[in-house]
Enzyme design. Sequence first.
Site, PDB file in Angstrom:
ATOM      1  N   HIS A 166       0.817  -1.220   0.000  1.00 48.02           N
ATOM      2  CA  HIS A 166       0.000   0.000   0.000  1.00 48.02           C
ATOM      3  C   HIS A 166       0.848   1.266   0.000  1.00 48.02           C
ATOM      4  O   HIS A 166       1.910   1.331   0.615  1.00 48.02           O
ATOM      5  CB  HIS A 166      -1.005  -0.003   1.154  1.00 48.02           C
ATOM      6  CG  HIS A 166      -0.429   0.101   2.528  1.00 48.02           C
ATOM      7  ND1 HIS A 166      -0.210   1.317   3.157  1.00 48.02           N
ATOM      8  CD2 HIS A 166      -0.059  -0.842   3.423  1.00 48.02           C
ATOM      9  CE1 HIS A 166       0.269   1.103   4.371  1.00 48.02           C
ATOM     10  NE2 HIS A 166       0.375  -0.196   4.555  1.00 48.02           N
ATOM     11  N   ASP A 205       5.889   2.223   6.676  1.00 48.51           N
ATOM     12  CA  ASP A 205       4.661   1.446   6.506  1.00 48.51           C
ATOM     13  C   ASP A 205       3.794   2.175   5.481  1.00 48.51           C
ATOM     14  O   ASP A 205       3.106   3.134   5.831  1.00 48.51           O
ATOM     15  CB  ASP A 205       3.958   1.351   7.864  1.00 48.51           C
ATOM     16  CG  ASP A 205       2.617   0.655   7.818  1.00 48.51           C
ATOM     17  OD1 ASP A 205       2.337  -0.045   6.830  1.00 48.51           O
ATOM     18  OD2 ASP A 205       1.833   0.829   8.771  1.00 48.51           O
ATOM     19  N   GLU A 259      -5.215   1.681   2.689  1.00 45.44           N
ATOM     20  CA  GLU A 259      -5.070   0.509   3.557  1.00 45.44           C
ATOM     21  C   GLU A 259      -5.280   0.882   5.008  1.00 45.44           C
ATOM     22  O   GLU A 259      -5.881   0.129   5.785  1.00 45.44           O
ATOM     23  CB  GLU A 259      -3.671  -0.101   3.364  1.00 45.44           C
ATOM     24  CG  GLU A 259      -3.464  -1.462   4.035  1.00 45.44           C
ATOM     25  CD  GLU A 259      -2.896  -1.371   5.441  1.00 45.44           C
ATOM     26  OE1 GLU A 259      -2.766  -2.412   6.103  1.00 45.44           O
ATOM     27  OE2 GLU A 259      -2.572  -0.245   5.900  1.00 45.44           O
ATOM     28  N   GLU A 260      -4.779   2.050   5.395  1.00 43.95           N
ATOM     29  CA  GLU A 260      -4.800   2.449   6.801  1.00 43.95           C
ATOM     30  C   GLU A 260      -6.197   2.790   7.314  1.00 43.95           C
ATOM     31  O   GLU A 260      -6.389   2.965   8.515  1.00 43.95           O
ATOM     32  CB  GLU A 260      -3.877   3.656   7.016  1.00 43.95           C
ATOM     33  CG  GLU A 260      -2.416   3.414   6.663  1.00 43.95           C
ATOM     34  CD  GLU A 260      -1.725   2.445   7.610  1.00 43.95           C
ATOM     35  OE1 GLU A 260      -2.386   1.912   8.512  1.00 43.95           O
ATOM     36  OE2 GLU A 260      -0.510   2.235   7.445  1.00 43.95           O
ATOM     37  N   GLU A 266       4.481  -6.065   3.363  1.00 44.70           N
ATOM     38  CA  GLU A 266       4.086  -5.088   4.380  1.00 44.70           C
ATOM     39  C   GLU A 266       5.220  -4.819   5.363  1.00 44.70           C
ATOM     40  O   GLU A 266       6.308  -5.380   5.257  1.00 44.70           O
ATOM     41  CB  GLU A 266       2.875  -5.627   5.170  1.00 44.70           C
ATOM     42  CG  GLU A 266       1.571  -4.937   4.846  1.00 44.70           C
ATOM     43  CD  GLU A 266       1.455  -3.532   5.422  1.00 44.70           C
ATOM     44  OE1 GLU A 266       2.465  -2.953   5.870  1.00 44.70           O
ATOM     45  OE2 GLU A 266       0.328  -3.013   5.434  1.00 44.70           O
ATOM     46  N   HIS A 274       3.233   3.804  12.794  1.00 46.41           N
ATOM     47  CA  HIS A 274       2.202   4.840  12.878  1.00 46.41           C
ATOM     48  C   HIS A 274       2.627   5.995  13.775  1.00 46.41           C
ATOM     49  O   HIS A 274       1.814   6.583  14.493  1.00 46.41           O
ATOM     50  CB  HIS A 274       0.872   4.255  13.360  1.00 46.41           C
ATOM     51  CG  HIS A 274       0.248   3.309  12.400  1.00 46.41           C
ATOM     52  ND1 HIS A 274      -1.057   2.867  12.516  1.00 46.41           N
ATOM     53  CD2 HIS A 274       0.733   2.705  11.282  1.00 46.41           C
ATOM     54  CE1 HIS A 274      -1.343   2.046  11.531  1.00 46.41           C
ATOM     55  NE2 HIS A 274      -0.258   1.932  10.761  1.00 46.41           N
TER      56      HIS A 274
END
Length: 338
Positions: free
Chosen positions: A60, A170, A198-199, A221, A309
């Site tokens: 992603h 990420d 995706e998130e 990923e 994140h």
Amino acid sequence: MLLKRLCEENGVSGNEEAVRDLIYEELRRYADEVHISSIGNMIALKKGRSSEKRVMVAAHMDEVGFIISGFTDQGYLKFKKVGGIDTRVLISKKVTVGPQKIKGVIGMKAIHLQKKEERENVPEVQTLFIDIGAKNKEDAQNMVQLGDYAAFDTEFSAFGDGKYKGKALDDRAGCAVMLDLIKDTYEYDTYFCFTVQEEVGLRGAQVAANAVKPDIALVLETTTCSDVHGTEPHEYATQLGKGVVVTFMDMRTIMPAELVDWLYRAAKEAQIPVQYKNTTMGGNDAGAIHVAGHGVRTAALSIPCRYLHAPAGVIAESDMEAMKNLAALFLRRINEVI
């Protein structure tokens, strides 16, 4: 360095265009076809020696971030989180806002003005604001629009012993690996899917899988790396520098046992550093892909990443290389698993 350029570009969920443009400039020389869907996915077809089967590889493009939701009379920006971000990592962090990448700092009420309960509790996002140095509301509105996106402002760099630090690892790391993989030719037509959103619910992957209709899929990923101070070794999800991660199960997917076994065994035989993910938390695009259509046999490979994140994550170059090598092995020996 490609990974540096990918990480330093902004692509918060729903606003991935700049990242997609950068990726396109890299892959257009190698792809036989490139299609951008209405939701924003970019699907690059690399024709194989046979079109009898379809193979999907996905990573992603989006990252967690913020969207501007209002202005105060003093010229501060109010915002909402896009994706899963721990509010505790936000205070005093640098961000860039909007297409002009206006510099800003996330702020809140000074600690010496807070009540006791405010100091002792995790702040709520509605108590925070972004300071862009505006004189007043009108000044702020001349620089930023409602609905503009904001992203962490973090310089990518190498540091320590073979490690990288940056935002959006990420999953720009997975995207970088796919850009290496697409340079080769494989047995079957292979669709390299750079997905969006995706998130916020694996939305792009769902659309991509229904478009490609693959016979088998591999997701690339990053995943939680908990080998930090304060965590007992038996609680480690993964460990930095110990190799590519093979996942049995997460909150969205139970991977086919035969694929998990093949990947781990093939890595060991090829002397590729490999480890299992030792928790079942989290999820990735496999959660949407494996339930697309009549169901798709899907496996996931991940790079351990500390501080997911957050304004800055950390990965090991060797783990990224291990992912590339195992993914390439999977694609070259696809007839053993398809």
